[in-house]
Every structure is written in structure tokens, then in C-alpha cells.
Design an enzyme around this catalytic site. Sequence first.
Site, mmCIF file in Angstrom:
data_model
loop_
_atom_site.group_PDB
_atom_site.id
_atom_site.type_symbol
_atom_site.label_atom_id
_atom_site.label_comp_id
_atom_site.label_asym_id
_atom_site.label_seq_id
_atom_site.Cartn_x
_atom_site.Cartn_y
_atom_site.Cartn_z
ATOM 1 C CD GLU A 84 -2.981 -0.884 2.069
ATOM 2 O OE1 GLU A 84 -3.797 -1.709 2.400
ATOM 3 O OE2 GLU A 84 -2.873 0.072 3.250
ATOM 4 C CB CYS A 97 3.228 7.612 2.785
ATOM 5 S SG CYS A 97 3.369 6.418 4.081
ATOM 6 C CB CYS A 104 6.908 -4.917 9.447
ATOM 7 S SG CYS A 104 7.807 -4.188 10.353
ATOM 8 C CB CYS A 108 5.340 -1.856 16.876
ATOM 9 S SG CYS A 108 7.074 -1.312 16.583
ATOM 10 C CB CYS A 111 2.428 -1.117 13.957
ATOM 11 S SG CYS A 111 2.620 -0.833 12.328
ATOM 12 C CB SER A 211 9.083 4.757 15.714
ATOM 13 O OG SER A 211 8.495 5.170 14.377
ATOM 14 C CG HIS A 213 6.186 5.230 19.583
ATOM 15 N ND1 HIS A 213 5.506 6.201 18.710
ATOM 16 C CD2 HIS A 213 6.198 4.358 18.225
ATOM 17 C CE1 HIS A 213 5.532 6.120 17.337
ATOM 18 N NE2 HIS A 213 5.691 4.894 17.101
ATOM 19 C CB CYS A 330 -0.104 7.662 11.247
ATOM 20 S SG CYS A 330 1.877 7.591 11.169
HETATM 21 N N1 SAH Z 1 9.075 1.009 10.761
HETATM 22 C C1 SAH Z 1 9.169 2.204 10.678
HETATM 23 C C2 SAH Z 1 8.153 2.912 9.587
HETATM 24 C C3 SAH Z 1 6.979 3.023 9.964
HETATM 25 S S1 SAH Z 1 6.543 4.317 9.896
HETATM 26 C C4 SAH Z 1 9.122 2.814 11.961
HETATM 27 O O1 SAH Z 1 8.792 2.008 12.767
HETATM 28 O O2 SAH Z 1 9.251 4.093 11.926
HETATM 29 C C5 SAH Z 1 4.797 4.501 10.647
HETATM 30 C C6 SAH Z 1 4.606 5.395 11.838
HETATM 31 O O3 SAH Z 1 3.565 5.284 12.252
HETATM 32 C C7 SAH Z 1 5.851 4.971 13.097
HETATM 33 O O4 SAH Z 1 6.231 5.920 13.896
HETATM 34 C C8 SAH Z 1 5.004 3.914 13.670
HETATM 35 O O5 SAH Z 1 5.295 3.729 14.938
HETATM 36 C C9 SAH Z 1 3.424 4.815 13.653
HETATM 37 N N2 SAH Z 1 2.420 3.988 13.842
HETATM 38 C C10 SAH Z 1 2.288 2.702 13.913
HETATM 39 N N3 SAH Z 1 0.972 2.177 14.033
HETATM 40 C C11 SAH Z 1 0.540 3.479 14.844
HETATM 41 C C12 SAH Z 1 -0.772 3.764 15.250
HETATM 42 N N4 SAH Z 1 -1.842 2.795 15.383
HETATM 43 N N5 SAH Z 1 -0.988 5.004 15.619
HETATM 44 C C13 SAH Z 1 -0.265 5.936 15.126
HETATM 45 N N6 SAH Z 1 0.943 5.702 14.845
HETATM 46 C C14 SAH Z 1 1.298 4.575 14.493
#
Ligand code: SAH
Length: 342
Positions: A84, A97, A104, A108, A111, A211, A213, A330
Site C-alpha cells: 500500500e 508515503c 514487517c 510493534c 501497528c 519512532s 513512543h 498513520c
Molecule cells: N517501521 C518504521 C516505519 C513505519 S512509519 C518505523 O517504525 O518508524 C509509521 C509510523 O506510524 C511509525 O512511527 C509507527 O510507529 C507509527 N504507527 C504505527 N501504528 C500506529 C498507530 N496505530 N497509531 C499511530 N501511529 C502509528
Amino acid sequence: MILDLTFQEVCQYVKDLGEPAFRAKQLYEALTLGKQLDEISNLPKSFKEKIEKDYPKYEIAAHLVSKDETQKVAIKLEDGSVIESVLLKYKYGYTVCVSTQVGCRMGCKFCASTLNGLKRNLSAGEILLQILFFNKLLGGTLKERKVTNVVLMGCGEPLDNYDNVAKFLKLVSSEDGLNISQRNISLSTCGLVPNIYKLADDGFTVTLTISLHAPNDELRKKTMPIANVYKIEEILKACDYYFDKTGRRIAFEYALVDSLNDTDEAIEQLARVLKGRSCHVNLIPLNSVKERKLIGTNRKKGYQIAGKLEKLGISATVRRTMGEDIEGACGQLRNRVGEQNG
Ligand code: SAH
């Protein structure tokens, strides 16, 4: 696949086919314009037959357009994998994007991309074609490309697919191709420390987005398995190295989860941890994922938290949510088309 090749490599490819050199330029232009093979009018049939097996082939399995003009496509690749990509419209132009892997393996908890694990890495050309598709859709030409910015924030962990991602960055920023400056590219990672150093040492200057968090390892481990491998301290050290090499300000993503990492205590700790660094915090109220029982902080509280961080000396904004109605927001990238990956 020819889209994996640089212009110089395409020249060699064409030479190896016994074809004249000017065909390489025609071919590379057609690729950059995102043309399908049957849409190329200046190449003879005999030449097309020779390159057919190497020419990128994909299908648009679904195409959704949101009320706010965000667009999301599900692209079915030659092997049936579905990825996607999202197009976001901003005042200054269009951002794509891109996904970097099919699925993956980072796991996480919040995600959607990781729910079924990793199927495979994308090649450099497969990452690139996501941009070429949208650029063509928007009527981009060789002189005027419509896509100006790229974020590696779709499905997958870019630094878990380092070589292909590095090649992709070279291709997309090359003068022979779309020529998108690395300043306009953001690479987001959950923090694979050795490859952050590698990115800096290999001379890349993209905006690095971490990321994060969570403000401490204990809390981070609750949602991000990678926290068991690399400590926040090690990630920040790698970020400092990247900043020293590139002069690029680091961005930190912080998905706000209700009562987990959005407490006063957590935010104050975050400010202490990031203090003194040239960085910016993107607060993203978590998009709830129904398979996981994590609830996002409400936006109003998100703004209060941004204010609090600013007061504590940390630049912070709440990320605008786009494409929510098409699940392009996101962390929501997922596939509803045929296959359970992405
Ligand atoms: N694997 C990479 C690229 C993913 S980018 C990374 O971890 O950075 C996508 C971004 O969205 C990352 O910051 C991820 O942590 C965040 N993300 C994933 N699931 C999410 C959710 N349910 N709500 C908000 N952000 C989320």
C-alpha cells in the site's frame, strides 16, 4: 527488474542487449514517467520484446480517495504480494508515503503492518514505482515532477531492508530520475542502531525520524519488541552521530496512548531525555487498531502535551491526521485486497 537499475546500469543493460545507446535514454525516460510498456510509443516492438521480462509489472488492486484528497492505492506486484502507498496533498506539493517491505517483522503492538509478520523485502524499484505511479497519475512530466516529497513511513521497517532502501534513495534522488532532494525525504525507523550509523557513513542526508513512543526503555518494551535489543540511550547516541554528520534535525515520533505514555510524568521524562538536542517531536494520537487493545489519547490532550513540551524547551506538534476515512492514516496501512499482508 529494470527499475532497480541506475541510469548507468540501464545503459549497460541496453548495451548488453546489443541495442544502440540512445535507447537507454528513451527507456529510462519512459520508466521515470511511470509508463507501462504498451504506453511507450518511441520504442520499436522488437526492443520491447527483449525487455518485456525485465519491465516493471504491477496492477492497481484498489484505489481509494479520501474527503481530504488523500489517496491510497493497493498495488499488486508480480509475485502477487500486495503493498500500500499513500498520496498526501499539502500546500507545498504532494508527498508519497511508501512501503519498504511486504509486512514487517518488528512486532510493534500498536501497528497494523506487522500483524502477519514479514513476507519479503521490496526491491529498490518496487519502492520507487509507488512514487512513479502517483507522479504519473498527477500528470508529472520530466521537466515538472508533481511529487515533491517522500516519506518512508508505509508498511515495513526501512532499516531492516537496508541495501534496497539505500539503492532506492539513490535512484529517487538521482538527477537522471525524479531528482527528489534527500532534504525532502524522511526515513522513519523504530531504531535499528547499527544501520543508523551506516546511513550516516554511507553519506545519506535524508531526514531521520525515530519512532520513539516512550521516554524510557521499560515503557517502550511494553509496545515495541525492538526495545529489548536497543536502548533509547544507544538510539540517541546514533542520532547524535547522524546529526553531526548531516546537520539534519532529527524528528521523533511519539504515538500517544491513553494512560500509558501520555502522563505528566512520561512527558516530563521525554523532555529530559531529548533536552539539548536539535530535534522535533511529532505527537500522533494513536489510531486505535482493533486487533490491539490500545486507545489513543484525545487530540485536545495532544495539544496540551505539545504545549507542555514546548514549555520544557522541546519543539513539538500534533500531527494532522489525513485520510482517516480510507484507513490511510498513520499506522493504519493494511490490505483488504486478497492477501493478508501489508
Ligand atoms: N517501521 C518504521 C516505519 C513505519 S512509519 C518505523 O517504525 O518508524 C509509521 C509510523 O506510524 C511509525 O512511527 C509507527 O510507529 C507509527 N504507527 C504505527 N501504528 C500506529 C498507530 N496505530 N497509531 C499511530 N501511529 C502509528
